[in-house]
Design an enzyme around this catalytic site. Structure first.
Site, mmCIF file in Angstrom:
data_model
loop_
_atom_site.group_PDB
_atom_site.id
_atom_site.type_symbol
_atom_site.label_atom_id
_atom_site.label_comp_id
_atom_site.label_asym_id
_atom_site.label_seq_id
_atom_site.Cartn_x
_atom_site.Cartn_y
_atom_site.Cartn_z
ATOM 1 N N VAL A 175 0.823 -1.204 0.000
ATOM 2 C CA VAL A 175 0.000 0.000 0.000
ATOM 3 C C VAL A 175 0.860 1.259 0.000
ATOM 4 O O VAL A 175 0.417 2.334 -0.425
ATOM 5 C CB VAL A 175 -0.944 -0.013 1.222
ATOM 6 C CG1 VAL A 175 -0.151 0.127 2.521
ATOM 7 C CG2 VAL A 175 -2.013 1.064 1.134
ATOM 8 N N LYS A 176 2.097 1.151 0.462
ATOM 9 C CA LYS A 176 2.949 2.323 0.633
ATOM 10 C C LYS A 176 3.361 2.954 -0.696
ATOM 11 O O LYS A 176 3.820 4.098 -0.721
ATOM 12 C CB LYS A 176 4.193 1.949 1.437
ATOM 13 C CG LYS A 176 3.905 1.441 2.850
ATOM 14 C CD LYS A 176 3.309 2.502 3.741
ATOM 15 C CE LYS A 176 3.208 2.023 5.173
ATOM 16 N NZ LYS A 176 2.690 3.059 6.079
ATOM 17 N N ASP A 177 3.192 2.222 -1.798
ATOM 18 C CA ASP A 177 3.508 2.813 -3.104
ATOM 19 C C ASP A 177 2.699 4.082 -3.337
ATOM 20 O O ASP A 177 3.185 5.055 -3.934
ATOM 21 C CB ASP A 177 3.193 1.821 -4.234
ATOM 22 C CG ASP A 177 4.149 0.639 -4.252
ATOM 23 O OD1 ASP A 177 5.078 0.600 -3.419
ATOM 24 O OD2 ASP A 177 3.956 -0.256 -5.098
ATOM 25 N N ALA A 215 4.094 7.002 -1.240
ATOM 26 C CA ALA A 215 5.478 7.301 -1.600
ATOM 27 C C ALA A 215 5.527 8.247 -2.793
ATOM 28 O O ALA A 215 6.238 9.262 -2.782
ATOM 29 C CB ALA A 215 6.224 6.002 -1.909
#
Length: 452
Positions: free
Chosen positions: A43-45, A48
């Site tokens: 999910v951090k994409d 970021a």
């Protein structure tokens, strides 16, 4: 032709997948927002790229610059992918509790990885918070991301994840459940969903050793609640600015053991090869059973991929060492089943004490059997060595036969754990188990405790 201009164009629009087996005791429909479909497998994409684009827009991040971030691994991966596409250098500062796979993956995509100790205060110079800030100050043309307090984190989920969930459920979502670390996902998604329907409940999954639950319920930041924990990616010993406690309806805590066990269960019973926080989220869902009714549509977000935990939650030996696998051990054979093929570490009567000490340090053990050409004739114990050292500082140069104790008792593989336990005394801290091939294996107090 249909194609993305670069890998960043594939971020988002991840599927919702129904959970069937693990949630069958729940009265409601449970749908997983399956974020491993992002190119960086987490999910951090989303956040970021958002944080980088916002920093580019206002000049904090300049061409050819170096991106620096403290990360549990997933944000670092998302930042690294964006750095490659956009032409930046990347330094990831990571705590030593994170899996080796995460560190290896970050290096594989060209990031420099700096590893810091987990068990220190946030303001300790060695912490990954402090180290990240220091590196940013020392590195020319660099930008410190600070995902915890960078509100572009929350904005990314308000702009993408929340609207996707609303659209995919046709506005029927009633609960959103997610592990909370930096707070961007729960705050961004929660804000968007509550704007569409104020009755939607937002639940955060917390872990023991984290401050979120108590702070949300009492407003008290209790430092006594802060202690090291194994679960990765959720919980904090700080209060990130991205955690909007006003949006969150409640927190539920999940133990390290349950999080690890349910991470395995997701793979084996749902075919979902996911990360540690997904196991925590599923167990949290089950603990929240009374909060759901038959008409509810519960969306739980799964953060990352199981490939980052192969050496941990998906490694039975690692699980067993931490008491996360219940083997129901009954006999000596059960206690040594995972070490039976390993050689027994011993010392000879004529070796010097320092040889035994070196062997203890090399193999991280506390007791060693002593043998000669007739068999086992004695034993060495670290506590006894320490006591004797205080009496004679030259003990390390003495032959072991002059300081050894009585040999450890020897039992058969069929001996019950109860019977073995009775052999442990103030003077005796280990038992030897005789094997069929004439060899032996050692059982210590810690082996007994681990089996309980």
């Amino acid at each position: 032709m249909e194609y993305a201009e670069n890998i960043l164009g594939t971020i988002g629009n991840t599927p919702l997948v129904k959970l069937n087996t693990l949630t069958k005791e729940l009265p409601c429909l449970v749908l997983a927002k399956y974020e491993t479909f992002n190119p960086g497998n987490s999910v951090k994409d989303r956040m970021a790229v958002k944080m980088i684009e916002d920093a580019e827009a206002d000049g904090r991040l300049k061409p050819g610059g170096t991106i620096i971030e403290g990360t549990s691994g997933n944000t670092g991966m998302g930042l690294a992918l964006a750095a490659i596409v956009k032409g930046y250098k990347m330094i990831c500062v990571i705590s030593d509790k994170q899996s080796k796979e995460k560190m290896d993956i970050l290096r594989a995509v060209g990031s420099k990885v700096v590893v810091c100790p987990t068990n220190v205060e946030p303001d300790d110079p060695r912490s990954y918070y402090s180290t990240s800030k220091r590196l940013a100050e020392e590195t020319p043309n660099s930008w410190y991301v600070n995902q915890y307090d960078n509100l572009s984190n929350t904005a990314a989920h308000y702009e993408s994840t929340g609207p996707e969930i609303w659209k995919q459920t046709d506005g029927k979502v009633t609960h959103f459940v997610v592990g909370v670390g930096t707070g961007g996902t729960i705050s961004g998604v929660g804000k968007y969903l509550k704007e569409q329907n104020p009755n939607i409940k937002i639940w955060g999954i917390d872990t023991y050793g984290s401050v979120f639950k108590k702070y949300h319920e009492t407003g008290i930041f209790d430092e006594n609640e802060i202690y090291p924990y194994i679960t990765e990616g959720i919980g904090e010993d700080i209060l990130p600015k991205n955690v909007n406690f006003d949006i969150i309806d409640g927190f539920i805590k999940v133990t390290d053991k349950d999080a690890a066990i349910y991470t395995q269960k997701l793979a084996k019973e749902e075919g979902m090869f996911l990360g540690n926080s997904a196991g925590a989220a599923v167990k949290g869902l089950l603990q929240l059973k009374d909060k759901f009714s038959k008409d509810d549509v519960v969306v739980v977000l799964f953060h990352d991929h199981g490939s980052r935990y192969v050496g941990k939650m998906f490694n039975d030996e690692w699980m067993r060492e931490r008491g996360f696998i219940e083997d129901n051990a009954k006999s000596a054979a059960d206690l040594i089943s995972h070490s039976e093929d390993k050689p027994l570490v011993t010392v000879k009567t004529e070796e010097l004490v320092w040889h035994a000490i070196e062997r203890m340090k090399t193999y991280n053990i506390s007791q060693i059997p002593v043998e000669d050409n007739t068999g086992f004739v004695g034993a060495i114990d670290e506590a006894d060595l320490l006591r004797k050292y205080m009496e004679n500082k030259n003990i390390s140069d003495l032959p072991i036969k002059e300081v050894m104790n009585k040999p450890f008792p020897i039992v058969s593989k069929n001996t019950s754990i109860e019977a073995i336990s009775k052999l442990f005394t103030k003077e005796n801290n280990a038992v030897l188990v005789a094997l069929e091939n004439g060899k032996h294996q050692i059982v210590t107090k810690s082996d007994i405790i681990s089996s309980l």
